[in-house]
Write an enzyme that holds these catalytic residues in place. Structure first.
Site, PDB file in Angstrom:
ATOM      1  N   CYS A   1     -56.201  -7.964  11.882  1.00 54.26           N
ATOM      2  CA  CYS A   1     -54.701  -8.557  10.969  1.00 54.26           C
ATOM      3  C   CYS A   1     -53.827  -8.510  12.010  1.00 54.26           C
ATOM      4  O   CYS A   1     -53.288  -9.355  12.567  1.00 54.26           O
ATOM      5  CB  CYS A   1     -54.862  -8.684   9.790  1.00 54.26           C
ATOM      6  SG  CYS A   1     -55.036  -6.656   9.251  1.00 54.26           S
TER       7      CYS A   1
ATOM      8  N   HIS B   1     -49.590  -9.369   4.700  1.00 55.68           N
ATOM      9  CA  HIS B   1     -48.649  -8.290   5.129  1.00 55.68           C
ATOM     10  C   HIS B   1     -47.311  -9.096   6.072  1.00 55.68           C
ATOM     11  O   HIS B   1     -47.341 -10.126   6.184  1.00 55.68           O
ATOM     12  CB  HIS B   1     -49.061  -7.857   7.136  1.00 55.68           C
ATOM     13  CG  HIS B   1     -50.555  -6.924   6.764  1.00 55.68           C
ATOM     14  ND1 HIS B   1     -50.450  -5.783   5.708  1.00 55.68           N
ATOM     15  CD2 HIS B   1     -51.446  -6.737   7.244  1.00 55.68           C
ATOM     16  CE1 HIS B   1     -51.953  -5.680   5.613  1.00 55.68           C
ATOM     17  NE2 HIS B   1     -52.944  -5.838   6.834  1.00 55.68           N
TER      18      HIS B   1
END
Lengths: 347, 347
Positions: free
Chosen positions: B141, B221
């Site tokens: 990711c 994140h």
């Protein structure tokens, strides 16, 4: 020589720590502390310190609680050579005329603007320029850490440019119930954040930019720095430059100090008052140097880091100690500050 | 043209999303999903998708629960042109010989090493080099986000050097009860962290260094980048370069999207499946350019960002769509991806 008579106005996160630190100094006399609250926050101080009422309401409140205040804020000022104002942001600026009318030197905290006092203070960087002044401002926790660490590398001629990301604590532990930040990250709405520019009030030559955000934790700030050095340097040179400066301590992942909470717990185990860490804790084994770039990760105890700076600022304003290193050494020894928390100190 | 027959092995955070995305593609047929678990995680799929048992134990477990599996993993492979392996890290590498023996092309996820497949994939960067291959790896990711964003600036000739701080989510929401991270920050023990070097498996020319830490939050994140540009540039040039790339969406603090949780909630309000955000969300009003330096702040939904890349990788391996832009457009339209979540799309 007479001891410096010190009053503290505002018995909050910073004020209570400053009061204890002043009380511990051999060359200072803590006259007392003043506050506007009358609940547990100030009543816990009553058996230990003279408590003054900062307002008539506070006076009444203390009396109603069966406590006899040592006097009013004016009484505190009348007995003090220096007042340390640790009231909330922007309150201190409004208090300054009162201090000046009373002929008392004053120290404000980093929440106030530089222009409020015309002088911003970090002991190792500019103690000498504060000598004999009436006013100074001890810069904020993050700014203090930046001046200590980047200043150390600058002093060694190694620092060209610094770019940092600061992950701040959401709120202080004592007021976490008021609503902090849970399960998210909150970027500051402006880049650069104020801490980098603020460091230039102490070290105008720094080329520094900061990006800040609040994390979902309550204890201590966490800095991540990318440094452009003036030249290719070895890792040892960078470590040596940091070791040469006061108030920076090395911690290591290899010692199991792997996150902010590990260091917080270590401070408790070391018997530090309130678990305070006055030093900037730099992860030694994360110090990475690649050619002319270096990467630093460190931790800042926002509640405590400015306390030794405030103690030094008291000496600087009164001029009782003219050698910066002598004041820093006296403060650090009295408080029990370390360059390394786990190994015996170098003498 | 026959539809591409796709199997998914591993019905976890990524697998369940890939299965839904494949199911939605007009040129693909989802043969089914396989897993080794027999609890809620796979049983919730039973009414919606063919469920295969990845092991004999899983087969027994499903039958005991009153569920008739569609077959074994071998059955799934026998009916698939491409298998997407979304099993836990390092399991996929051990599965590859089995896929190759079955003559099925395979896609693994970013937890595996680049050498496992010899090819690492981000659609907008290197779709063409995956055409007709038997194996590829969709990078993780964070790495996907780095390739998308830094790749966009590199394509515009603007990027010289990138230094980033990545504040990762502590754990995924579904397994938060297993113990995440509370009230602390956990720096990664090595600088550079792996994401920067990993991005070079897709874009070998990038000069990128990453520092990573885990925060005390569970969703998405958060990246903070300092970029050295190739020349002085305007803010609009940087914004235009980001707008020219697919799969980057702008969000704004001025719209009240002030933290990770705001964007997470917006995805839910937009009716996204599972609240997924497949785009990298760049804070437009935090994009700061000063001479030849730029600062970026963005958010990555770690659960979802690799899903469209995986869909494109399926087409690339089979060679059914040779134009990268055509595959990206088809995937993005099918999923409903956006360049801006709050304003009407440009046509």
């Amino acid at each position: 020589m007479d001891r410096i008579r010190v009053g503290v106005n505002g018995y909050g996160v910073i004020g209570k720590r400053v009061a204890d630190a002043v009380h511990a100094q051999p060359d200072m006399h803590l006259v007392g502390v003043a506050d506007i609250v009358t609940d547990w926050r100030i009543r816990s101080a009553v058996p230990r310190l003279p408590v003054f009422a900062a307002t008539p309401d506070a006076h009444t409140g203390l009396v109603d609680a069966g406590i006899r205040p040592a006097g009013t804020l004016d009484d505190l000022l009348a007995q003090s050579d220096v007042i340390v104002d640790t009231t909330p942001k922007h309150v201190a600026a409004r208090n300054l005329p009162r201090y000046q009318a009373a002929g008392v030197k004053a120290i404000v905290q980093g929440g106030e603007a530089h222009d409020t006092t015309g002088h911003s203070f970090v002991a190792q960087a500019n103690y000498a320029t504060a000598l004999g002044r009436d006013l100074t401002r001890v810069v904020s926790c993050n700014t203090t850490s930046i001046v200590r660490v980047l200043g150390a590398l600058d002093d060694a001629g190694l620092l060209l440019r610094a770019r940092g990301v600061l992950i701040r604590r959401a709120t202080d532990p004592w007021e976490s119930h008021l609503g902090g930040i849970m399960n998210t990250m909150v970027p500051e709405p402006v880049i650069p954040s104020h801490q980098g520019p603020d460091a230039k009030t102490v070290l105008p030559g720094l080329d520094v930019v900061t990006i800040a955000a609040k994390g979902a934790h309550t204890q201590t700030h966490n800095h991540y720095w990318t440094l452009q050095l003036t030249r290719e340097a070895s890792r040892d040179e960078v470590l040596d430059a940091l070791r040469a400066a006061p108030r920076i301590a090395f911690i290591r992942m290899s010692d199991g100090l792997v996150a902010l909470n590990s260091t917080v717990e270590l401070m408790r185990d070391l018997g530090r008052p309130r678990g305070d860490m006055w030093e900037v804790a730099v992860w030694e084994d994360l110090v990475t140097v690649d050619g002319d770039e270096a990467y630093l990760t460190y931790q800042v105890c926002n509640e405590a880091i400015v306390v030794p700076e405030t103690v030094d600022a008291i000496r600087a304003l009164t001029g009782t100690v003219t050698d910066p290193a002598a004041s820093i050494r006296l403060t650090d020894t009295t408080l029990g500050m370390r360059q390394d928390f786990l190994t015996p100190e170098r003498s």
